[in-house]
Design an enzyme around this catalytic site. Sequence first.
Site, short mmCIF file in Angstrom:
data_model
loop_
_atom_site.label_atom_id
_atom_site.label_comp_id
_atom_site.label_asym_id
_atom_site.label_seq_id
_atom_site.Cartn_x
_atom_site.Cartn_y
_atom_site.Cartn_z
NE ARG A 154 41.93 39.80 45.86
CZ ARG A 154 41.30 40.41 44.73
NH1 ARG A 154 40.48 41.51 44.83
NH2 ARG A 154 42.01 40.05 43.50
CE LYS A 178 45.25 40.48 46.25
NZ LYS A 178 46.06 39.25 45.82
CG HIS A 246 41.16 32.45 48.71
ND1 HIS A 246 41.17 33.89 48.34
CD2 HIS A 246 41.27 31.74 47.61
CE1 HIS A 246 41.69 33.69 47.11
NE2 HIS A 246 41.76 32.65 46.76
NE ARG A 249 39.23 36.37 45.21
CZ ARG A 249 38.80 37.29 44.55
NH1 ARG A 249 37.70 37.85 44.69
NH2 ARG A 249 39.74 37.63 43.58
CG HIS A 272 41.09 37.51 39.35
ND1 HIS A 272 40.45 36.36 38.98
CD2 HIS A 272 41.49 37.47 40.59
CE1 HIS A 272 40.56 35.60 40.11
NE2 HIS A 272 40.90 36.48 41.30
CE1 TYR A 281 41.45 33.57 44.03
CE2 TYR A 281 42.93 33.74 42.43
CZ TYR A 281 42.68 34.16 43.72
OH TYR A 281 43.53 34.98 44.32
#
Length: 402
Positions: A154, A178, A246, A249, A272, A281
């Site tokens: 990211r 994250k 993105h 990615r 993830h 994705y």
Amino acid sequence: MSVDVTAEGLLEAFVRYMAYERNASEQTLVGYRGDLEAYIAYCRERLGEEFAPSAGDLDLVRGWLSGMMDRGGKASSVARRLSSAKSWYRYLVKVGYLSSSPIVSLKAPRQERPLPAYVPTSELERILEPVESPSLREVRDRLVVATLYECGLRRSELAALRTIDVDLERRSLKVVGKGDKERIVPFGISLAQMMQQWSEIRDREFGGSDSFFLTLKGKPMKGSDVYSIVRAQLASVPNLARRGAHTLRHSFATDMLNSGADLLKLKELMGHSSVATTVQYTHTSFRQLQQVYHAHPRAQNNTTIMDIRIQALHFDATEQLKEFIRKKLDKLNRFADDIQAAEVLLKVVKPEVSENKEASVKLLISGNDLFVDKVADTFEEAIDLCVDVLKRGLEKRKEAHK
């Protein structure tokens, strides 16, 4: 100490909770704050008085969301704002301000998933082609694109990379994703060489640095800096709906699957928490679909199935229009048996004039792609014009191969 129970006070408490206890990113916090400030302002205007959240706010939230839809708001934006409101009300229940959330069962409007943007490998190879005597900017910008594409990061993860997180000997990155979750992402020799080159130039220019990537002024890079670099680097790629980090990615994930990567391992590389997110994705691998299809004995001599990808810029294309496009493009299989895919981009170019519907079509064919764009009164007319041009191009190609 007294507790501020005004709407603004409860909002600020919620943002602090998300920051310090849930480790939400700065971007996420900005989104929550903006959405909920808009909701509070709407409630004040509708009620004509100060607003205090309560268990009876269902109609308020419904009215807020309906107003956005009536003004032409995208379903995805409405869904995001509903998610922000749900998170806030859940927090108010958690801290005992409310006994229950009034919107726990409220569902977001159904939204159509746009086809994720994908950068063809040939275009990335062109962008990453080495240049003689590159400047500091050129070395850094090429490395930013290469790292995002080869490691699937990211933009916030790339900007946050520290020099100690980059292990050139083992060729791996320690990435903080994250929720402050750490993962190790390996990379290849070519990227290691590019990183070594950048490290040497960076240190000569700015001295040692804790941050691996720096701005041209020697400051740590931000996510917005990464976005600007990628957007500029992808500017020359034709027929690309989105040009942010993105997109790279997503291209990483797609090419990994096309090369036979395991979905669960890809999930770990991308950071993830759920494999369901990884699936969203990725493009369905057209190469894999072809392999499955041609495994059937009756399929050996049939023409390939064309993968038709339709993107609409700043509006939602109807299913009727998409079906029209698919039927038109499917007919091109009669003129060539090796069309792998068709990428369609629809956009309104000049709202003030009548002929303002532009359709661009790129046919992906072994060894020689075809591209055409046309403008007309309707998208259907524009597609018809594109198909006529593509037919002639395919017929010429067929004659040349006789």
